[in-house]
Scaffold this motif. Structure first.
Motif, PDB file in Angstrom:
ATOM      1  N   TYR A 107       0.842  -1.203   0.000  1.00 42.62           N
ATOM      2  CA  TYR A 107       0.000   0.000   0.000  1.00 42.62           C
ATOM      3  C   TYR A 107       0.877   1.253   0.000  1.00 42.62           C
ATOM      4  O   TYR A 107       0.689   2.148  -0.809  1.00 42.62           O
ATOM      5  N   LEU A 108       1.865   1.276   0.887  1.00 41.55           N
ATOM      6  CA  LEU A 108       2.694   2.470   1.057  1.00 41.55           C
ATOM      7  C   LEU A 108       3.467   2.824  -0.210  1.00 41.55           C
ATOM      8  O   LEU A 108       3.626   3.995  -0.547  1.00 41.55           O
ATOM      9  N   GLU A 160       2.797   1.950  -3.343  1.00 40.19           N
ATOM     10  CA  GLU A 160       2.063   1.826  -4.607  1.00 40.19           C
ATOM     11  C   GLU A 160       2.309   2.994  -5.561  1.00 40.19           C
ATOM     12  O   GLU A 160       2.634   2.804  -6.729  1.00 40.19           O
ATOM     13  N   GLN A 161       2.205   4.219  -5.028  1.00 37.34           N
ATOM     14  CA  GLN A 161       2.387   5.401  -5.876  1.00 37.34           C
ATOM     15  C   GLN A 161       3.843   5.536  -6.326  1.00 37.34           C
ATOM     16  O   GLN A 161       4.113   5.946  -7.455  1.00 37.34           O
ATOM     17  N   ILE A 162       4.759   5.210  -5.433  1.00 32.13           N
ATOM     18  CA  ILE A 162       6.190   5.316  -5.785  1.00 32.13           C
ATOM     19  C   ILE A 162       6.485   4.353  -6.931  1.00 32.13           C
ATOM     20  O   ILE A 162       7.115   4.720  -7.929  1.00 32.13           O
ATOM     21  N   ASN A 200       4.853   5.480 -10.234  1.00 34.03           N
ATOM     22  CA  ASN A 200       5.512   6.625 -10.871  1.00 34.03           C
ATOM     23  C   ASN A 200       6.917   6.327 -11.363  1.00 34.03           C
ATOM     24  O   ASN A 200       7.330   6.815 -12.403  1.00 34.03           O
TER      25      ASN A 200
END
Lengths: 578, 231
Positions: free
Chosen positions: A381-382, A384-386, A389
């Protein structure tokens, strides 16, 4: 539950042992603070132990600090006081920083973990080392423990006879300031490397030196063994580590060996002065091997033991272990994966366990090489965005990810790994590693220089299965377990092709890792061997100067900061986008 | 040589500051519950790591030219981030501050960092290769400042930009205060050093008489020694 804690002097850490004698969890403070060699009170490690294992202060029966704080303080002060006024600066420093030394551990517990201070007990420094190593030994009785480090409590080396875990008798000690560990650190400092960090560089540099050179012989004479008193002797005029806060060696050492190295000047084979420094490193290494041989011989003489536990910072000198294993009276040498002070937290936790009177039937289980528990927090979850991108996911399925990683390695790529739990010790054993084909010169060079930016004189370790290791290297049964944690070098077999491997050092040795069954690397080898790859070059996953990666965020950061393109993780195989 | 000697402490301290910033941002990345914030902190940390690497390279270049004796004093060891106070012994800022204060802290200090880089830029010259990199770092610091401001106002819409100005003023005063405190501490330290030394001499004279032999362990069962003794 029992907690063991180290800190203030060298790397701090915390370990958790349960009432069944099992090491449940272990953290180095540097893994969490990301400050290499962090020696502050291990508040993050203790907090993580408690949080990860859902423990409250009331669940902890005892907590042990790994040394006797006042003893360590007083022995340094007493020695310095004999050399006033030269040592006045050190004395002033000691007194002014009294509240920052390990003497304040009680107060730090009270400040950060109220209630734990009342459960605090103290173990001897060398006893903590011994108990750590004892945990990794299959048998727990009739052993000899040899501890050699810089300084601990009152002595710098000791020999103890282990009758059983409740009876450990100290039979010999080397008094401060005579210290093999501090001698090696002083030479490390002289050679321009940072103390407590650059010692392994000295070890690598030594292979380029000549034992018969003038410099090596001069260093070799700096310490000796007195067979009459069975003690280490040293001309302390060459050293200042016991008199000064800033200088570990005196100007007399520079008079003897020539000017010290500027730490900012690159050390490149072939450059002027390289050979002089390599010869000095050779002399230090020769002296270390010689004195360790004498200590082990004396240990055998006074204990009649043929099975040894070896720990302390000097036990990290992997280049000396092969020679020790050849001593005629040695049947076995056990070295823990973290033989330095950080590993002492494990011994301190076991000290609590043994001292606890409730458990008459002691059962100290051999700890795993990968004890740190995984994050409770959902890394997926933590990050995911990293990942979305900055990375693309090549394979999500675990089996496919390993297969794809194997294919990439066979095509010459370097892969980073952040898999499962992290390692105990300072050496990456596959779960937090940078790996590539160990026979591919270009790939190993890429790993070493382009990604890791390592000094050109330092070798990279090879990892393989036992059957492969037998084909190429002179293995010694006495130190078989040491190969699993990269604790010993070994020689390539005579006239063997392994002499040409890029992971083989200039002196025909390699610090091999025999991978454990069912470990991450073992699993990877099951995909690699069908592709014809039986040896991996294995280095720690970090940027030079940083601690080894601990969690996935650290791994992603290394990938983003370096030219590393692939990362094998529990979430799948990732590829950096740019 | 004189210029090198004067530049070494500047790059040494700046490299420490940038690395500490990177670690603070990494800690914030690991500590947040928001995926977007994690990404923002991650990218910020990456920038700060790159800045630190650049200043370490500059330090290395100057150290190369310095005498060994001087160069040794500027050899970086990571624990000095703690001993020099760049990272607090109490923990990372994200662990010790409220989120609002943390963002305001970043907002203010990125701007202050930019102004201190202007001084470094004057030192190395705008047109040099190093000067160009410093200029780009300054732009990145401004970007971080802008992002922190945006983040702050979007999370605390009730607050007005002027309130952010108050945060900035407060942090600027704090920073100045810290500098004054540090300078005074150094002065005080110099003044008191003879006293400290005299006290250490006295304590050393007493310590000389200490007999620590009775605490030796030879021939003893280490498991039988009192576990409550700190000696």
């Amino acid at each position: 539950m029992f907690i063991g804690v180290t800190g203030y002097n060298h790397e701090s850490s915390a370990a958790l042992v349960d009432k069944n004698g099992v090491l449940v969890d272990f953290y180095r403070e540097e893994s969490l603070s990301r400050i290499k060699g962090d020696k502050s009170f291990p508040k993050r490690s203790i907090k993580k132990l408690l949080d990860t294992n859902n423990l409250k202060i009331k669940d902890i029966e005892r907590v042990a600090f790994y040394e006797r704080p006042l003893s360590a303080f007083l022995h340094i002060v007493k020695e310095a006081s004999l050399h006033m006024p030269k040592s006045l600066k050190l004395l002033t420093h000691q007194f002014r920083n009294f509240n920052r030394s390990s003497v304040s551990c009680y107060l730090d517990f009270a400040k950060f973990f109220k209630g734990l201070e009342n459960k605090l007990i103290y173990s001897d420094h060398h006893l903590s080392h011994t108990l750590t190593t004892l945990a990794y030994s299959k048998t727990k009785k009739d052993l000899c423990s040899v501890v050699v480090d810089g300084f601990g409590d009152r002595s710098t080396a000791s020999i103890s006879q282990i009758v059983d875990p409740t009876e450990i008798n100290e039979l010999w000690e080397c008094p401060y300031p005579l210290s093999l560990g501090l001698f090696y650190s002083a030479i490390t400092d002289y050679l321009g490397f940072a103390i407590n960090e650059g010692e392994y560089k000295v070890m690598g540099l030594a292979s380029f030196g000549d034992s018969n050179s003038k410099s090596a012989k001069l260093v070799r004479r700096l310490m000796n063994w007195d067979s009459t008193s069975n003690q280490i002797t040293s001309d302390m005029r060459y050293f200042d580590y016991h008199l000064s806060t800033s200088n570990s060696y005196s100007s007399k050492l520079e008079d003897l060996l020539g000017p010290a190295r500027n730490p900012f000047v690159q050390l490149i084979p072939g450059d002027s002065d390289f050979q002089r420094f390599a010869n000095i490193a050779r002399g230090a290494q020769d002296l270390t091997v010689y004195l360790l041989g004498k200590i082990f011989t004396h240990a055998h003489k006074i204990t009649s033991s043929r099975r040894f536990l070896f720990s302390g910072g000097v036990a990290m000198n992997s280049a000396s272990i092969d020679t020790l294993a050849q001593l005629p009276f040695v049947d076995e040498i056990i070295i823990p994966p973290s033989p330095g002070d950080a590993g002492c937290a494990i011994g301190a936790a076991y000290y609590c366990y043994i001292k606890s009177s409730y458990y008459s039937d002691l059962n100290i289980s051999k700890p795993t090489l990968f004890p740190s528990l995984k994050e409770i927090r959902n890394e997926e979850y933590l990050t995911e965005q990293i990942i979305f991108n900055e990375f693309s996911v090549l394979e999500r399925n675990e089996d496919d990810a390993f297969l794809k990683a194997a294919e990439l390695i066979s095509s010459g790529e370097v892969i980073g790994t952040v898999l499962s739990n992290s390692e105990t010790g300072p050496r990456a054993l596959g779960n937090r590693s940078l790996i590539c084909d160990g026979k591919n010169k270009d790939a190993v060079e890429n790993l070493n220089t382009v990604i890791k930016n390592r000094s050109p004189f330092r070798p990279t370790a090879p990892a393989m299965r036992y059957e492969t290791a037998k084909k190429y290297y002179k293995l010694r049964i006495e130190i078989h377990d040491c190969y699993k944690s990269m604790s010993s070098t070994c020689k390539c077999l005579k006239d063997n092709v392994s002499l040409e491997f890029p992971t083989t050092h200039v002196d025909g040795t390699a610090r091999i890792q025999i991978v454990e069954n069912n470990s991450s690397l073992d699993k990877l080898f099951s995909k690699l061997e069908p592709l014809g790859i039986e040896i991996l070059a294995n280095s720690s996953l970090n940027v030079s100067g940083d601690p080894i990666c601990f969690d996935l965020v650290d791994g992603l950061m290394v990938c983003s900061r370096t030219k590393l393109r692939y990362l094998l993780t529990d979430l799948g195989l990732l590829k950096r986008k740019n | 040589m004189k210029k090198t000697k004067s530049e070494l402490p500047i790059f040494y301290e700046t490299a420490h500051a940038e690395l500490a910033s990177a670690l603070e941002m990494l800690a914030a990345c690991k500590g947040t519950n928001s995926q977007n914030q994690a990404l923002g902190y991650f990218m910020h940390a990456k920038d700060e790591y790159n800045h630190a690497r650049f200043f370490f390279n500059m330090l290395s270049k100057r150290g190369n030219l310095a005498s060994t004796e001087i160069a040794r004093d500027f050899r970086f060891t990571p624990p000095s981030l703690l001993t020099k106070g760049y990272i607090s012994n109490k923990g990372f800022l994200i662990d010790t501050m409220k989120l609002k204060d943390f963002i305001a802290f970043v907002y203010t200090n990125e701007l202050l960092a930019k102004s201190s880089f202007e001084n470094i830029l004057n030192l190395v010259g705008c047109s040099t290769e190093e000067g160009k990199i410093i200029s780009s770092i300054m732009k990145e610091e401004l970007r971080h400042h802008g992002m922190a401001k945006k983040h702050f106002l979007s999370h605390y819409p009730a607050l007005q930009p002027w309130q952010l100005m108050i945060y900035r003023t407060r942090e600027t005063i704090n920073n100045k205060g810290r500098k004054i405190y540090d300078a005074n501490l150094k002065l005080l330290d110099q003044l008191l050093t003879p006293l400290y030394r005299a006290m250490a001499f006295l304590a050393g004279t007493i310590a000389k008489k200490l007999n620590l032999n009775e605490f030796r362990r030879k021939g003893k069962n280490l498991m039988n020694i009192s576990s409550f003794s700190i000696l």
